[in-house]
Design a protein around this motif. Structure first.
Motif, PDB file in Angstrom:
ATOM      1  N   GLU A  36      48.576  34.142  42.886  1.00  0.00           N
ATOM      2  CA  GLU A  36      48.048  35.121  41.931  1.00  0.00           C
ATOM      3  C   GLU A  36      48.008  34.550  40.516  1.00  0.00           C
ATOM      4  OE1 GLU A  36      46.776  38.029  42.429  1.00  0.00           O
ATOM      5  OE2 GLU A  36      47.388  38.567  44.475  1.00  0.00           O
ATOM      6  N   ALA A  37      48.980  33.722  40.203  1.00  0.00           N
ATOM      7  CA  ALA A  37      49.045  33.134  38.865  1.00  0.00           C
ATOM      8  C   ALA A  37      47.802  32.307  38.580  1.00  0.00           C
ATOM      9  CB  ALA A  37      50.296  32.267  38.739  1.00  0.00           C
ATOM     10  N   GLU A  38      47.348  31.584  39.585  1.00  0.00           N
ATOM     11  CA  GLU A  38      46.138  30.778  39.400  1.00  0.00           C
ATOM     12  C   GLU A  38      44.930  31.665  39.155  1.00  0.00           C
ATOM     13  OE1 GLU A  38      45.536  27.888  42.483  1.00  0.00           O
ATOM     14  OE2 GLU A  38      47.673  27.379  42.591  1.00  0.00           O
ATOM     15  N   VAL A  39      44.898  32.773  39.866  1.00  0.00           N
ATOM     16  CA  VAL A  39      43.773  33.708  39.679  1.00  0.00           C
ATOM     17  C   VAL A  39      43.799  34.272  38.268  1.00  0.00           C
ATOM     18  CG1 VAL A  39      42.776  35.890  40.431  1.00  0.00           C
ATOM     19  CG2 VAL A  39      43.672  34.273  42.130  1.00  0.00           C
ATOM     20  N   ARG A  40      45.013  34.632  37.826  1.00  0.00           N
ATOM     21  CA  ARG A  40      45.116  35.195  36.478  1.00  0.00           C
ATOM     22  C   ARG A  40      44.670  34.176  35.430  1.00  0.00           C
ATOM     23  NH1 ARG A  40      49.622  37.918  38.286  1.00  0.00           N
ATOM     24  NH2 ARG A  40      51.060  36.306  37.586  1.00  0.00           N
ATOM     25  N   ALA A  41      45.052  32.950  35.668  1.00  0.00           N
ATOM     26  CA  ALA A  41      44.658  31.884  34.730  1.00  0.00           C
ATOM     27  C   ALA A  41      43.134  31.765  34.680  1.00  0.00           C
ATOM     28  CB  ALA A  41      45.276  30.557  35.168  1.00  0.00           C
ATOM     29  N   LEU A  42      42.536  31.889  35.828  1.00  0.00           N
ATOM     30  CA  LEU A  42      41.082  31.803  35.875  1.00  0.00           C
ATOM     31  C   LEU A  42      40.449  32.987  35.158  1.00  0.00           C
ATOM     32  CD1 LEU A  42      38.718  30.124  36.906  1.00  0.00           C
ATOM     33  CD2 LEU A  42      38.730  31.515  38.986  1.00  0.00           C
ATOM     34  N   TYR A  43      41.088  34.164  35.284  1.00  0.00           N
ATOM     35  CA  TYR A  43      40.567  35.363  34.615  1.00  0.00           C
ATOM     36  C   TYR A  43      40.587  35.164  33.094  1.00  0.00           C
ATOM     37  CZ  TYR A  43      39.113  40.257  35.069  1.00  0.00           C
ATOM     38  OH  TYR A  43      38.387  41.404  35.100  1.00  0.00           O
ATOM     39  N   VAL A  44      41.646  34.505  32.631  1.00  0.00           N
ATOM     40  CA  VAL A  44      41.732  34.231  31.196  1.00  0.00           C
ATOM     41  C   VAL A  44      40.584  33.322  30.766  1.00  0.00           C
ATOM     42  CG1 VAL A  44      43.111  33.099  29.410  1.00  0.00           C
ATOM     43  CG2 VAL A  44      44.219  34.593  31.100  1.00  0.00           C
ATOM     44  N   ARG A  45      40.303  32.330  31.599  1.00  0.00           N
ATOM     45  CA  ARG A  45      39.196  31.419  31.258  1.00  0.00           C
ATOM     46  C   ARG A  45      37.875  32.191  31.212  1.00  0.00           C
ATOM     47  NH1 ARG A  45      39.059  26.334  35.128  1.00  0.00           N
ATOM     48  NH2 ARG A  45      37.343  25.763  33.744  1.00  0.00           N
ATOM     49  N   TRP A  46      37.708  33.097  32.152  1.00  0.00           N
ATOM     50  CA  TRP A  46      36.490  33.927  32.148  1.00  0.00           C
ATOM     51  C   TRP A  46      36.418  34.755  30.863  1.00  0.00           C
ATOM     52  CZ3 TRP A  46      31.905  35.864  33.027  1.00  0.00           C
ATOM     53  CH2 TRP A  46      31.676  37.204  32.735  1.00  0.00           C
ATOM     54  N   ASP A  47      37.558  35.351  30.506  1.00  0.00           N
ATOM     55  CA  ASP A  47      37.592  36.202  29.312  1.00  0.00           C
ATOM     56  C   ASP A  47      37.209  35.423  28.068  1.00  0.00           C
ATOM     57  OD1 ASP A  47      37.922  38.866  29.655  1.00  0.00           O
ATOM     58  OD2 ASP A  47      40.113  38.806  29.784  1.00  0.00           O
ATOM     59  N   ARG A  48      37.572  34.136  28.058  1.00  0.00           N
ATOM     60  CA  ARG A  48      37.225  33.296  26.910  1.00  0.00           C
ATOM     61  C   ARG A  48      35.826  32.730  27.035  1.00  0.00           C
ATOM     62  NH1 ARG A  48      42.221  29.653  27.421  1.00  0.00           N
ATOM     63  NH2 ARG A  48      43.941  30.984  26.710  1.00  0.00           N
ATOM     64  N   ARG A  49      35.150  33.102  28.078  1.00  0.00           N
ATOM     65  CA  ARG A  49      33.793  32.619  28.358  1.00  0.00           C
ATOM     66  C   ARG A  49      33.753  31.096  28.470  1.00  0.00           C
ATOM     67  NH1 ARG A  49      33.952  37.308  29.101  1.00  0.00           N
ATOM     68  NH2 ARG A  49      32.392  38.885  28.610  1.00  0.00           N
ATOM     69  N   ASP A  50      34.700  30.566  29.185  1.00  0.00           N
ATOM     70  CA  ASP A  50      34.722  29.144  29.503  1.00  0.00           C
ATOM     71  C   ASP A  50      33.390  28.782  30.169  1.00  0.00           C
ATOM     72  OD1 ASP A  50      34.984  26.767  31.069  1.00  0.00           O
ATOM     73  OD2 ASP A  50      37.171  26.951  30.929  1.00  0.00           O
ATOM     74  N   PRO A  51      32.639  27.851  29.581  1.00  0.00           N
ATOM     75  CA  PRO A  51      31.274  27.567  30.082  1.00  0.00           C
ATOM     76  C   PRO A  51      31.228  27.235  31.570  1.00  0.00           C
ATOM     77  CG  PRO A  51      31.687  26.416  28.014  1.00  0.00           C
ATOM     78  CD  PRO A  51      32.997  27.019  28.428  1.00  0.00           C
ATOM     79  N   GLU A  52      32.216  26.473  32.043  1.00  0.00           N
ATOM     80  CA  GLU A  52      32.205  26.093  33.460  1.00  0.00           C
ATOM     81  C   GLU A  52      32.313  27.318  34.351  1.00  0.00           C
ATOM     82  OE1 GLU A  52      34.779  23.718  36.841  1.00  0.00           O
ATOM     83  OE2 GLU A  52      35.620  23.930  34.820  1.00  0.00           O
TER      84      GLU A  52
END
Length: 588
Positions: free
Chosen positions: A219-235
């Motif tokens: 779940e931690a990895e998923v949350r980390a990915l959600y943060v990247r999405w929230d920051r609009r990480d281009p990748e």
RNA sequence: GUCCCUGUAGCUCAGUGGAUAGAGCGCCAGCCUCCGGAGCUGGAAGCGGCGGUUCGAGUCCGCCCAGGGACGCCA
């Protein structure tokens, strides 16, 4: 179709009542309830009862009503357009001149053709939002009800004269999407769906759920990915856009298959920011209470409205961490709709019944916020499609029946029958018919009951094409067409039927004449079932007629009248099927 | 606890306050020298309970029973 005659009769009865010193009658007409008889009927119980009250009399209401009915019948005598008037058991029954009315109905149907039953434009625009699919998930039979109910509702409203905007609201972002992306990035990078896109997306979603269930640490990895999405990480954004499109392409295939189209797509992801702004505005205006950081941002509806008993309760409009909720987005979405289409007289939401309170809260919040269109928003709730044992379909559990599987099985079953009955047709034609039958049966099962009733899906019922189901209606349509094809000439000219119509014929004409009115009723009440019932009844009446009344073998005078009836029945049944979105095949 | 939905034949469902509560499935018995048997005909079988309103209640109101659902940070 009979307004003028009815009006004339009403005037006469009113005059009679006035002359007899009776109160003003209300005169509610209904159809004579005995099948095979055609006419209108009203009772005088209410009038008799009212008279007794006003004059302080003690009377037997039933007897008095009969006396009044007798008097009215005498006054009416033999009115034009009716062949018989009778007073019986307190009722006044007026039997139509079936020949004349039959001609009138058949002429109207045949003249109006595929427009029969439809009403010209009302000049009112209505939006129907339906089928809110989540991207990155499967499309299962549970999702079918909103899609089909919404589509049929839109078709009915169009037929009833409304200008309809069909809106889709896909859930294209949220935890479920991020989970899917996480799984894809970690285990499936570079893979692409080839065919059955939606199934492939769904399979990956199920796999994702299983992985996360098996190991909570992930779940931690998923949350980390959600943060990247929230920051609009281009990748992440790029991958989200690409994979989202796969889902949308998959949905498009399914919608095309089901003959469902949309005028506008509102993506969940596009109303998030506007929603947050709207919430900020609500906070500034003191409508929403900002309880952060300890609590969330909420609208205390009952408190604002000064209600003692809890009714609207409290709506959470923003999480304590400032992220958006479904409610946040729904507030903005409602506003967006009226910004895009300011002239909407209704904004309908075809969403399952579990969200009734949610929508009441959202609409009430918008009303309090002073949006004049808030009261034009309306939730059209429907019950769920469940599996036997009242088991819900759930993507993450894998307890679903996929739409693709249902269509394939139903088509295979239909194809078997078509082959047996039409061995001479080309394979392509056989498949086309089988698909029409399968899709019709699926559609009908979703709209032939009250919206508020649960549909329990089971394969046996879903694949049963006998009895009260779309194929039965399609079959009546095909049989009617078959007679006309065998006749092979122009339809005989209009004229009064030169013979006494049988009860089966009267019944059929009467049902046909109801189509315009029932489409209006279905539209007014948002109840497609009204129309699917009529379609079935017309088909049943046609099959009765078909069995009892020879057409081509009848003597010419009878044959000519019946040919027009067959043509009108075919037209009316075909039109009803059209409004229901069910294909009317020429053979099956 | 509050609110919403549902309760009609063995099963799945219809039924604008009105006359004799209707269909389908299933069951039983029949119908293809006759326009297509995915059809038709006949049979057995029913309004959850108690009150109330009304001339009249499956339908409206109240209470009860049963099933489902929703109720402050899921969608």
């Amino acid at each position: 179709m009979f307004e003028q005659e009815q009006k004339r009769i009403e005037d006469q009865i009113r005059a009679y009542c006035a002359g007899a010193g009776l109160p003003e009658p209300k005169l509610q007409w209904s159809w004579i309830p005995f099948s095979g008889h055609w006419g209108i009927s009203t009772s005088f119980f209410q009038l008799a009862s009212q008279e007794a009250r006003e004059k302080g009399l003690k009377v037997n209401v039933a007897e008095r009503a009969q006396t009044i009915a007798d008097g009215a019948a005498k006054v009416l005598g033999q009115p034009q357009g009716f062949e018989r008037v009778e007073a019986v058991r307190g009722y006044l029954n007026l039997y139509f001149s079936t020949a004349e009315y039959t001609r009138r109905v058949l002429d109207a149907v045949l003249a109006e053709g595929d427009q029969f039953g439809r009403t010209p434009g009302k000049g009112e625009r209505v939006m129907v939002e339906f089928s809110q699919p989540n991207t990155h998930k499967a499309f299962h039979v549970g999702h079918l009800r909103s899609a089909i109910l919404g589509d049929v509702l839109a078709r009915i409203l169009e037929a009833a004269g409304y200008d309809v905007v069909r809106a889709n609201y896909p859930g294209d972002i949220g935890l479920h999407v991020v989970k899917w992306l996480w799984n894809y990035m970690k285990f499936h990078t570079g893979e692409k769906p080839q065919q059955d896109i939606t199934r492939w997306m769904g399979d990956l979603y199920l796999e994702t759920s299983k992985r996360l269930e098996a190991n909570a640490d992930l779940e931690a990895e998923v949350r980390a990915l959600y943060v990247r999405w929230d920051r609009r990480d281009p990748e992440v954004v790029a991958l989200w856009e690409e994979t989202r499109q796969w889902s949308l392409d998959g949905f498009k295939e399914l919608y095309d298959l089901l003959d469902i189209r949309f005028d506008v797509y509102y993506f969940n992801s596009t109303v998030e920011q506007a929603g947050k702004q709207l919430v900020n505005d609500l906070i500034e205006r003191g409508i929403a209470s900002d309880e952060r950081p300890d609590g969330a941002v909420v609208v205390k509806l009952d408190e604002l409205l000064g209600l003692d008993k809890e009714k609207f309760r409290v709506l959470v409009v923003l999480r304590s961490d400032g992220t958006a909720l479904y409610a946040t987005e729904d507030l903005a979405l409602a506003a967006r709709k009226f910004s895009d289409y300011p002239d909407l007289t209704k904004s309908l939401y075809v969403v399952d019944v579990r969200q009734s309170l949610h929508f009441q809260q959202v609409f009430k919040t918008l009303e309090i916020a002073g949006f004049p269109w808030a009261t034009r928003c309306q939730h059209i709730p429907y019950e769920l499609v469940t599996l036997p044992g009242n088991m819900a379909m759930a993507s993450r559990e894998g307890t679903v029946v996929l739409l693709e599987d249902l269509v394939r099985e139903a088509t295979a079953r239909a194809l078997e029958i078509v082959r047996g009955k039409n061995p001479d047709l080309s394979v392509e034609k056989q498949q086309e018919i089988a698909l029409a039958v399968a899709l019709g049966a699926i559609r009908y099962s979703m709209i032939s009951r009250e919206n508020t009733k649960v549909v329990t899906f089971d394969w046996e019922t879903a694949l049963d094409f006998d009895g009260q189901a779309a194929p039965y209606i399609q079959y009546a349509y095909v049989r009617a067409g078959s007679i006309l094809r065998k006749w092979g000439k122009e339809l005989p000219a209009s004229g009064l039927p030169a013979y006494d119509l049988t009860p089966a014929e009267v019944q059929l004409v009467e049902l046909i004449s109801r189509l315009p009115r029932e489409i209006q009723t279905a539209a007014n009440d948002y109840r497609p079932m009204v129309l699917s019932n009529l379609a079935y009844e017309m088909a049943k009446a046609f099959n009765d007629f078909y069995n009892q009344c020879p057409v081509l073998q009848a003597e010419p005078a009878v044959r000519d009248g019946r040919l027009r009836l067959v043509a009108a029945a075919r037209q009316a049944i075909g039109n009803a099927l059209g409004v229901l979105g069910v294909i009317a095949p020429t053979a099956m």
